[in-house]
Scaffold this active site. Structure first.
Site, PDB file in Angstrom:
ATOM      1  N   LYS A  35       0.841  -1.200   0.000  1.00 27.11           N
ATOM      2  CA  LYS A  35       0.000   0.000   0.000  1.00 27.11           C
ATOM      3  C   LYS A  35       0.871   1.243   0.000  1.00 27.11           C
ATOM      4  CE  LYS A  35      -2.074   1.537   3.788  1.00 27.11           C
ATOM      5  NZ  LYS A  35      -1.786   3.003   3.851  1.00 27.11           N
ATOM      6  N   LYS A  64      -7.422   8.024  -0.888  1.00 31.89           N
ATOM      7  CA  LYS A  64      -8.743   8.408  -0.371  1.00 31.89           C
ATOM      8  C   LYS A  64      -9.269   9.669  -1.048  1.00 31.89           C
ATOM      9  CE  LYS A  64      -7.708   6.462   4.215  1.00 31.89           C
ATOM     10  NZ  LYS A  64      -6.246   6.230   4.056  1.00 31.89           N
ATOM     11  N   ASN A  70     -16.333  15.016 -11.071  1.00 32.03           N
ATOM     12  CA  ASN A  70     -15.435  14.953 -12.220  1.00 32.03           C
ATOM     13  C   ASN A  70     -13.973  14.925 -11.791  1.00 32.03           C
ATOM     14  OD1 ASN A  70     -15.006  15.165 -15.240  1.00 32.03           O
ATOM     15  ND2 ASN A  70     -13.856  16.958 -14.517  1.00 32.03           N
ATOM     16  N   ARG A 182      -3.633  -5.937  13.770  1.00 32.27           N
ATOM     17  CA  ARG A 182      -2.478  -6.061  14.658  1.00 32.27           C
ATOM     18  C   ARG A 182      -2.325  -7.519  15.084  1.00 32.27           C
ATOM     19  NH1 ARG A 182      -1.670  -1.895  12.805  1.00 32.27           N
ATOM     20  NH2 ARG A 182      -1.249   0.118  13.755  1.00 32.27           N
TER      21      ARG A 182
END
Length: 232
Positions: A35, A64, A70, A182
């Site tokens: 990521k 995010k 648009n 975790r």
């Protein structure tokens, strides 16, 4: 076809390309995806995605996006053209924004990234939502946003593992991406709504985002292998 054989996504939460690639060099793309978040992408731009893909990793671009329809759709299109495996947007941007992102991807040819909606950040509790005018439990807001995401044609959601079971029951077609994972014995850090990897999968999560327990381990490859073994 992806080389990765596990649901693990390792968060490369670093300020520099050098630090991120140092960790990536110790990881096996058959055992995890990676990521890239705001800090690393802002520092390195698309070069870091290209470098990671060159090593065989599927890349989740975790930016995010949240803007007018648009603008957000064009950002998602740019991410797709970069070759990312997954990209996310905030569900709170609304139905039209998410639908515009879906539409722009459907107009492209070639491989499509998974389009994932962000519901409620795992650091947020009820008092945090109240502070922004939403005096409801996080789980209630998650379910509201999930229904909106499914209507817009999203592929899945980012959600806490504590919401995964209810989401799978209500929206079985959506793939669930769970941060705040975790392994047993790890520190919670700034995540609040957390479960262990095994608990998260059992609850209905499809992908598990794990950061510091692997990235800050003395032996990241060994830490990753331990997580994979827990899931076997």
């Amino acid at each position: 076809m992806s080389a990765c054989q596990t649901p693990v996504i390792v968060a490369l939460d670093f300020p520099t390309r050098e630090a991120a690639m140092r960790l990536a060099d110790q990881l096996d793309p058959k055992l995890c995806r990676v990521k890239v978040g705001k800090e690393l992408f802002t520092s390195c731009a698309s070069d870091i995605v290209e470098a990671l893909r060159g090593k065989g990793f599927d890349v989740f671009l975790d930016l995010k996006f949240h803007d007018i329809p648009n603008t957000t759709a064009m950002a998602v299109k740019a991410a797709a053209e970069m070759g990312v495996w997954m990209v996310n947007v905030h569900c709170s941007g609304g139905l039209r924004m998410m639908a515009a992102c879906r539409e722009v991807l459907e107009q492209r040819t070639g491989p499509q990234p998974l389009l994932i909606g962000v519901t409620v950040l795992t650091s947020m509790e009820r008092e945090d939502l109240a502070g922004i005018g939403l005096d409801i439990d996080p789980q209630v807001q998650v379910l509201r946003l999930a229904a909106l995401a499914e209507k817009a044609g999203m592929d899945g959601l980012v959600c806490s593992a504590l919401e995964a079971q209810a989401l799978k029951a209500a929206h079985p077609s959506l793939q669930l991406v769970t941060p705040g994972i975790r392994p047993a014995g790890s520190a919670q850090d700034d995540q609040r709504r957390i479960l262990t990897p095994r608990q998260a999968l059992d609850a209905g999560s499809d992908y598990l985002v794990i950061g510091r327990p692997i990235s800050q381990a003395a032996d990241p490859a060994k830490a990753l292998a331990a997580v994979v073994a827990e899931l076997a």
